[in-house]
Design a protein around this motif. Structure first.
Motif, short mmCIF file in Angstrom:
data_model
loop_
_atom_site.label_atom_id
_atom_site.label_comp_id
_atom_site.label_asym_id
_atom_site.label_seq_id
_atom_site.Cartn_x
_atom_site.Cartn_y
_atom_site.Cartn_z
N GLU A 106 -4.35 -116.25 7.38
CA GLU A 106 -5.73 -116.56 6.98
C GLU A 106 -6.16 -117.92 7.53
O GLU A 106 -7.32 -118.09 7.95
N ILE A 107 -5.25 -118.88 7.54
CA ILE A 107 -5.57 -120.20 8.10
C ILE A 107 -5.84 -120.10 9.60
O ILE A 107 -6.81 -120.66 10.12
N ILE A 108 -4.98 -119.36 10.30
CA ILE A 108 -5.17 -119.17 11.74
C ILE A 108 -6.51 -118.50 12.02
O ILE A 108 -7.24 -118.87 12.94
N GLU A 109 -6.84 -117.51 11.20
CA GLU A 109 -8.11 -116.80 11.37
C GLU A 109 -9.29 -117.76 11.18
O GLU A 109 -10.26 -117.73 11.94
N ARG A 110 -9.19 -118.62 10.17
CA ARG A 110 -10.28 -119.58 9.92
C ARG A 110 -10.43 -120.55 11.09
O ARG A 110 -11.55 -120.81 11.57
N ILE A 111 -9.33 -121.07 11.58
CA ILE A 111 -9.39 -122.03 12.69
C ILE A 111 -9.91 -121.37 13.96
O ILE A 111 -10.63 -122.00 14.75
N SER A 112 -9.59 -120.11 14.15
CA SER A 112 -10.02 -119.40 15.37
C SER A 112 -11.53 -119.30 15.47
O SER A 112 -12.07 -119.12 16.56
N HIS A 113 -12.22 -119.40 14.34
CA HIS A 113 -13.68 -119.31 14.34
C HIS A 113 -14.35 -120.68 14.45
O HIS A 113 -15.58 -120.76 14.48
N GLU A 114 -13.56 -121.74 14.49
CA GLU A 114 -14.13 -123.09 14.58
C GLU A 114 -14.69 -123.32 15.99
O GLU A 114 -14.03 -123.06 16.99
N GLN A 115 -15.90 -123.82 16.05
CA GLN A 115 -16.56 -124.07 17.32
C GLN A 115 -16.56 -125.56 17.65
O GLN A 115 -16.63 -126.41 16.76
N GLY A 116 -16.50 -125.87 18.94
CA GLY A 116 -16.59 -127.26 19.36
C GLY A 116 -15.29 -128.03 19.16
O GLY A 116 -14.20 -127.47 19.19
N PHE A 117 -15.43 -129.33 18.91
CA PHE A 117 -14.28 -130.21 18.82
C PHE A 117 -13.39 -129.88 17.62
O PHE A 117 -13.88 -129.64 16.52
N ILE A 118 -12.08 -129.87 17.85
CA ILE A 118 -11.10 -129.73 16.77
C ILE A 118 -10.08 -130.86 16.91
O ILE A 118 -9.51 -131.06 17.98
N ASP A 119 -9.89 -131.58 15.84
CA ASP A 119 -8.90 -132.67 15.82
C ASP A 119 -7.53 -132.07 15.54
O ASP A 119 -7.08 -131.99 14.39
N TRP A 120 -6.85 -131.68 16.60
CA TRP A 120 -5.59 -130.97 16.45
C TRP A 120 -4.51 -131.82 15.80
O TRP A 120 -3.65 -131.31 15.07
N VAL A 121 -4.52 -133.11 16.05
CA VAL A 121 -3.50 -133.98 15.45
C VAL A 121 -3.66 -134.00 13.93
O VAL A 121 -2.68 -133.86 13.19
N THR A 122 -4.88 -134.19 13.46
CA THR A 122 -5.11 -134.23 12.02
C THR A 122 -4.86 -132.87 11.37
O THR A 122 -4.24 -132.79 10.30
N ILE A 123 -5.33 -131.81 12.00
CA ILE A 123 -5.13 -130.47 11.44
C ILE A 123 -3.65 -130.13 11.39
O ILE A 123 -3.13 -129.65 10.37
N SER A 124 -2.94 -130.38 12.48
CA SER A 124 -1.51 -130.03 12.50
C SER A 124 -0.70 -130.90 11.55
O SER A 124 0.27 -130.43 10.95
N SER A 125 -1.09 -132.16 11.38
CA SER A 125 -0.37 -133.02 10.43
C SER A 125 -0.55 -132.53 9.00
O SER A 125 0.24 -132.86 8.11
N SER A 126 -1.59 -131.73 8.77
CA SER A 126 -1.86 -131.19 7.43
C SER A 126 -1.11 -129.89 7.18
O SER A 126 -1.07 -129.41 6.04
#
Length: 277
Positions: A106-126
């Motif tokens: 479900e988390i992967i599905e939510r992130i897959s719909h995110e448009q534009g910039f994604i702060d991968w460092v902050t998201i992955s640290s979470s």
């Protein structure tokens, strides 16, 4: 100006453990000097200098585009709020728990719909185990997720207020200020053999890179950060003792802070500084 004791967003290698010693050492330097943060990273050193010496000119080399992450902090908080809500559905509510396969999907599905910039460092640290980061979606999908999402939003209000941002190769920035008077260089390169995945370069810092950095502290005022894992200070001392060259650390002061990784693994972070004025 708000005083931050750590960078407002996750960053590999920020110097929060050194801030007390760094501030104490700053008392030996001019409050009106120009401080050039050659490897700006998270900007924590630049922020600390500007907070400590408001009249100083602080040049922050944002080579890793940290300010872009700050500019998108509201967008990151919205995404994290959705991930936090998904994590709350997990059957085991303990903090930092391993998330179920369904929750991960479900988390992967939510992130897959995110448009534009994604702060991968902050998201992955979470979502990943301590000190693990990724820099893109494909990497994230391969990882095991844990509930490490903080309960409150990130905030970077006023963090780099009054700091002058630039983005250059550190050698070019050093050349810009090398011959100026009353300049202090903040030199905090990635540690030798450190994984630089989350930095804005795709290789490792090797010995030759480190030796080139030492040119920035020859006959200058500086703060230099390293660790005993690199053994760079021992190399320079040996070269001087055996008459090959003068160590760039000659006459400098050294502060060491121990870092415990696990119950049987530790190393020392090192801050070396010198004021020639």
């Amino acid at each position: 100006m708000k005083n931050y004791t750590q960078a407002p967003l996750p960053f590999q290698g920020q110097k929060r453990k050194f801030l007390k010693h760094f501030k104490e050492a700053l008392k030996e330097f001019s409050p009106n000097a120009t401080y050039v943060d050659l490897f700006g990273g998270s900007g924590l050193l630049s922020h600390t200098v500007k907070n400590f010496y408001p009249n100083a000119t602080v040049i922050y080399n944002d080579f890793d585009n940290y300010t872009v992450r700050i500019e998108n902090i509201d967008k990151t908080n919205v995404l994290l709020a959705d991930i936090r809500a998904i994590c709350s559905k997990n059957s085991n509510r303990k903090d930092k728990e391993k998330l179920s396969e369904g929750i991960c999907h479900e988390i992967i599905e939510r992130i897959s719909h995110e448009q534009g910039f994604i702060d991968w460092v902050t998201i992955s640290s979470s979502l990943l185990f301590s000190m693990n980061y990724v820099t893109n979606f494909d990497q994230l999908k391969k990882e095991t997720f844990y509930n490490r999402v903080r309960l409150n939003d990130y905030n970077a209000e006023g963090y780099l207020e009054g700091v002058n941002r630039t983005k250059k190769d550190y050698r070019d920035l050093f050349a810009d200020y090398r011959n100026n008077t009353d300049v202090v260089f903040l030199v905090d390169p990635p540690y030798l053999s450190t994984d630089t995945t989350t930095y804005n370069r795709n290789d490792y810092w090797k010995l030759s890179d480190y030796l080139n950095v030492l040119k920035t502290i020859e006959d200058t005022s500086y703060f230099y950060f390293t660790s005993n894992k690199s053994q760079i200070t021992e190399l320079c001392e040996w070269m001087q003792q055996h008459g090959y060259c003068r160590s760039p650390f000659d006459g400098a002061k050294t502060i060491t802070v121990g870092t415990q990784l696990t119950y049987n693994a530790a190393y020392n972070d090192i801050m070396i500084y010198r004021n020639i004025f």
